[in-house]
Design a protein around this motif. Sequence first.
Motif, mmCIF file in Angstrom:
data_model
loop_
_atom_site.group_PDB
_atom_site.id
_atom_site.type_symbol
_atom_site.label_atom_id
_atom_site.label_comp_id
_atom_site.label_asym_id
_atom_site.label_seq_id
_atom_site.Cartn_x
_atom_site.Cartn_y
_atom_site.Cartn_z
ATOM 1 N N MET C 215 0.780 -1.358 -0.051
ATOM 2 C CA MET C 215 0.100 0.320 -0.338
ATOM 3 C C MET C 215 0.996 1.196 -0.466
ATOM 4 S SD MET C 215 -3.065 -1.617 2.403
ATOM 5 C CE MET C 215 -3.261 0.148 3.525
ATOM 6 N N ALA C 216 2.272 1.111 0.570
ATOM 7 C CA ALA C 216 3.273 2.390 0.519
ATOM 8 C C ALA C 216 3.386 2.769 -0.784
ATOM 9 C CB ALA C 216 4.006 1.882 1.900
ATOM 10 N N ALA C 217 4.014 1.582 -1.848
ATOM 11 C CA ALA C 217 4.814 1.489 -2.731
ATOM 12 C C ALA C 217 4.218 2.959 -3.488
ATOM 13 C CB ALA C 217 4.741 0.286 -3.416
ATOM 14 N N PRO C 218 3.039 3.138 -3.429
ATOM 15 C CA PRO C 218 2.825 4.555 -4.480
ATOM 16 C C PRO C 218 2.824 5.534 -4.088
ATOM 17 C CG PRO C 218 0.884 2.828 -5.103
ATOM 18 C CD PRO C 218 1.929 2.431 -3.614
ATOM 19 N N ILE C 219 2.837 5.414 -2.570
ATOM 20 C CA ILE C 219 3.299 7.042 -2.039
ATOM 21 C C ILE C 219 4.438 7.233 -1.713
ATOM 22 C CG2 ILE C 219 3.012 7.565 -0.151
ATOM 23 C CD1 ILE C 219 0.069 6.239 -0.040
ATOM 24 N N TYR C 220 5.340 6.240 -1.034
ATOM 25 C CA TYR C 220 6.717 6.127 -1.102
ATOM 26 C C TYR C 220 7.948 5.699 -2.201
ATOM 27 C CZ TYR C 220 4.712 7.097 3.660
ATOM 28 O OH TYR C 220 4.079 7.945 4.861
ATOM 29 N N GLN C 221 9.027 5.630 -2.143
ATOM 30 C CA GLN C 221 9.081 4.745 -2.970
ATOM 31 C C GLN C 221 9.316 3.464 -2.868
ATOM 32 O OE1 GLN C 221 12.520 7.002 -5.599
ATOM 33 N NE2 GLN C 221 10.610 7.295 -6.793
ATOM 34 N N VAL C 222 9.843 2.175 -3.818
ATOM 35 C CA VAL C 222 10.421 0.941 -3.293
ATOM 36 C C VAL C 222 11.665 1.519 -2.962
ATOM 37 C CG1 VAL C 222 9.770 -1.510 -4.132
ATOM 38 C CG2 VAL C 222 7.860 0.444 -4.462
ATOM 39 N N SER C 223 12.030 1.487 -1.441
ATOM 40 C CA SER C 223 13.360 0.870 -2.012
ATOM 41 C C SER C 223 13.781 -0.254 -0.538
ATOM 42 C CB SER C 223 13.958 2.311 -1.404
ATOM 43 O OG SER C 223 14.119 2.765 -0.190
ATOM 44 N N PRO C 224 15.294 -0.330 -0.788
ATOM 45 C CA PRO C 224 15.411 -1.959 -0.277
ATOM 46 C C PRO C 224 15.381 -1.247 1.724
ATOM 47 C CG PRO C 224 17.425 -1.815 -1.950
ATOM 48 C CD PRO C 224 15.871 -0.420 -2.018
ATOM 49 N N LEU C 225 15.840 -0.206 1.583
ATOM 50 C CA LEU C 225 16.322 0.428 3.331
ATOM 51 C C LEU C 225 14.168 1.247 3.986
ATOM 52 C CD1 LEU C 225 19.738 1.400 3.441
ATOM 53 C CD2 LEU C 225 18.885 -0.559 4.308
ATOM 54 N N MET C 226 13.446 0.995 2.920
ATOM 55 C CA MET C 226 12.088 2.052 3.282
ATOM 56 C C MET C 226 11.946 1.466 4.728
ATOM 57 S SD MET C 226 9.538 0.245 0.372
ATOM 58 C CE MET C 226 8.046 1.053 0.740
ATOM 59 N N GLY C 227 11.706 0.360 5.732
ATOM 60 C CA GLY C 227 11.000 0.410 6.545
ATOM 61 C C GLY C 227 12.637 0.607 7.872
ATOM 62 N N SER C 228 13.302 0.349 7.329
ATOM 63 C CA SER C 228 14.104 0.368 8.067
ATOM 64 C C SER C 228 15.033 1.843 9.338
ATOM 65 C CB SER C 228 16.060 0.505 7.583
ATOM 66 O OG SER C 228 16.340 1.435 7.429
ATOM 67 N N ASN C 229 14.436 2.279 9.132
ATOM 68 C CA ASN C 229 14.451 3.238 10.281
ATOM 69 C C ASN C 229 12.715 3.818 10.790
ATOM 70 O OD1 ASN C 229 16.307 3.633 10.364
ATOM 71 N ND2 ASN C 229 16.767 6.080 9.147
ATOM 72 N N LEU C 230 11.700 3.606 9.839
ATOM 73 C CA LEU C 230 10.497 2.894 10.444
ATOM 74 C C LEU C 230 9.940 2.501 11.108
ATOM 75 C CD1 LEU C 230 7.868 3.964 9.797
ATOM 76 C CD2 LEU C 230 7.494 1.495 7.236
ATOM 77 N N VAL C 231 11.067 0.948 11.394
ATOM 78 C CA VAL C 231 10.498 0.397 12.506
ATOM 79 C C VAL C 231 10.517 0.695 13.832
ATOM 80 C CG1 VAL C 231 12.764 -1.097 12.180
ATOM 81 C CG2 VAL C 231 10.340 -2.150 12.892
ATOM 82 N N ILE C 232 11.684 1.493 14.307
ATOM 83 C CA ILE C 232 12.076 2.112 15.045
ATOM 84 C C ILE C 232 10.633 2.987 15.167
ATOM 85 C CG2 ILE C 232 13.994 2.914 16.494
ATOM 86 C CD1 ILE C 232 15.920 2.137 14.356
ATOM 87 N N VAL C 233 10.778 3.683 14.819
ATOM 88 C CA VAL C 233 9.512 4.039 15.257
ATOM 89 C C VAL C 233 8.243 3.792 15.305
ATOM 90 C CG1 VAL C 233 7.525 6.429 14.939
ATOM 91 C CG2 VAL C 233 10.262 6.253 13.619
#
Lengths: 236, 328, 295
Positions: C215-233
């Motif tokens: 669901m996030a793909a069209p909003i943010y770009q698809v990138s390998p690190l898109m979840g890496s800081n998010l998970v800590i939030v």
Amino acid sequence: MTDRQSLLSVRGLNAWYDESHILHGVDLEVREGETVTILGRNGMGKTTTLRSIMGILRKRTGAIDFDGKDLMNRPLHHTARAGIGFVPEERGIFATLSVEENLMLPPIVSKNGMSVDEIYELFPNLKERRSSQGTKLSGGEQQMLAMARMLRTGVKMLLLDEPTEGLAPVIVQRIGEILQTLKQRGMTILLVEQNFRFASKISDRFYVMDHGVVTEGFDVAELPARMDTLHEVLGV
Amino acid sequence: MTEITISSETRRQSANRIQLALLAVLMIGLLIAPFVLYPVFLMKVLCFALFASAFNLLLGFTGLLSFGHAAFFGGAAYFTAHAVKEWGVPPEAGILLGVVGAAFMGLIIGFFAIRRQGIYFAMITLALSQMFFFFCLQSNFTKGEDGLQGVPRGHLLGFIDLSQPLNMYFFVLLVFVVGIFAVWRIVHSPFGMILRSIRENENRAISLGYSVSLYKLSAFVMSAALAGLAGGLKALVFQFATLTDVTWQMSGEVILMTLLGGIGTIFGPILGATFIVTLQNYLSTTGFPVTVITGIIFIICVLLFRRGIVGEFNASRLAAKLGFRSKN
Amino acid sequence: MMMIFGIPIQAFLGQLLIGLINGSFYAMLSLGLAIIFGLLRVINFAHGAQYMMGAFVGFLLLSWIGINYWLALLVAPVIVGITGIVIERFALRRLYNLDHLYGLLFTFGLALVIEGGFRYVYGSSGQPYATPDILSGGVNLGFMYLPIYRGWVVVASLIVCIGTWLLIEKTKLGAYLRAATENPTLVQSFGINVPFLLTLTYGLGTALAALAGIMAAPIYQVSPLMGSNLVIVVFAIVVVGGMGSIMGAIVTGYMLGILEGLTKVFYPEASNIVIFVIMAIVLLVRPAGLFGRDV
């Protein structure tokens, strides 16, 4: 009584909690339709025996046969399917489930179970409080709920761990009546009980446990003759 | 009975002798090493070994898993770099400022984190260090993505020129030895005994009347300060301080070093850091993805190798033969 | 121009919307974390990586075999969920009897492997994922311009969250999950296959993360690190909410997303850290978390 078929047979059961060796070769036998009570002081291995039969305690050796099935090498969730229901001492009513959800939780294992209507007939106050939170019930009601939910599943045998502990006398009496009803319906019961008077009213036979072994077994008819020695052994 | 006591006593003595001998070999090795290997590589190993030992003070000897130690390590690197570069203080004062800064941050983060235990403690330290990361990312003080570059090493005590690699190396070695000795002293002090009793059974320590929160916080601050010592040192060695050292990946790396080497042992973190730094140095020349390898080692350690190298050694037959006591 | 607290209302509502979108993802992710933690007692550090995998699988399905967004919404979570099931079955379950921290460390290693692997293969730059035609464009609401896709994300995430909540609170499977969260041994002694339930739960949790990812793909770009800081939030959000309650995780997710959006309006410098600051405050005032039951 002796002409009845053996339902549960335990031979040379040893069990361990971590490193401590609790059961040292327990032998016992329960026949179909019998109510058998294990007596003994605290810490002698009564609860451990029930938990080992059920398979909750996995560190065990020996032989447990139930209804012609070997229970030793099955995972825990297969014991109930073989036809045994366990009601733990702490009753195990779930706080995040309503009374009815608690009741409906255990899966049906055979067609011989009671219907929900029958259960509510036997336990009218559970029906009244079916939508309240499980742990909002009184101690006695929780005990009844814990028993009731096993009755729905159609198990052949109940393992009850101190069902009367901490309950008021009238509730104890009520639980005694319920167990009588179950007996009449042919339920086999293995009971662990400190309340000697309660147990003597409903049991057919007794075992006495001491330091992880069964030291005696006798019929209810022999009870009066053994009262004195029992008082000594049990310290009551 | 008596015979057994005597033999175990002599065995302990011989174990101590073997350990001392090993320690001597290690020290001689460290003294010769810069003439054989790249000093910068060795200094990097020493910095990370000290960092991991500081971290282990908390995890291994107090039983607290901090997932935010990069904040102290990388934070101190910034403090030291800033003090040396912008204020022109001598290197020893710069490192001291780094240590003080890290200790102060440890006080703040520790204050919040010790309010919860276990897994929550880990998550809180992680979150707060991430907050510090975002602060570093935006603040002018850190120069954002560029970091603080060209930090001068300066003159130690005003006359030892640290821009000479060997001078710098022996300075780092000295600090390293002092740092490890500090960890060793803390662990073997009455204070360290209480920390270990908290690790074994927190409730019992509370019921014995110890102010567990205070002990935990003290351990946290000491660990942060020592991590800061390593970080400040690293800033001088590499002459820069960047965001890399404050990321959560760095916090994870120090966990891995400790886990791999052996949690709760003195030599474990040193060994683990040496292994990981060497591996990373090697991998960076091959173009193979370092994070993937790091992750795989992590998974293997957690699944199969939880005692770590030193822990496995202590539990092995060889250790028993050599007369090492297996801990616990 | 209309103003609110000295800010143009358009800007205010725009940030509010962004906050709501972020909150939608926070809610879905913290929901998955809470479900996994509840039953497995594992803090799933790989949650961000699995979110990224969801987006990437969607992206790859589209570019390799032309599977469109709508199908990907179904297929990507299933694929990622299956990887979760395999991981639980062969690795994670070996750690249940140990300190819970090992579960965190294991999934941390997993996150490194997944993110590092994707970065190695696809590089760290983002890949665009086109918004499906039917959801592209926007509507002018008079007081603001609403991109349709963003509106869809808010609605869809609400449906997912409420659906998951209903699954857990109102169904038989949910009753099993709740009971097993309280006392897994007893539930298993009833004849319920609890080990299988655990596997299923991890699969479900990772599938939820993957769903958020696609669901996030069209909003943010698809990138390998898109979840890496998010998970800590999301970890911080879970600490704020307290991990005891599913609804708590959802509500806290939306709430903090909106709050973060508002911070962007009034004090943009602090928008990155506002969630962590709130976490610290909650720890001081109510250490168990806003909806937490445990201490």
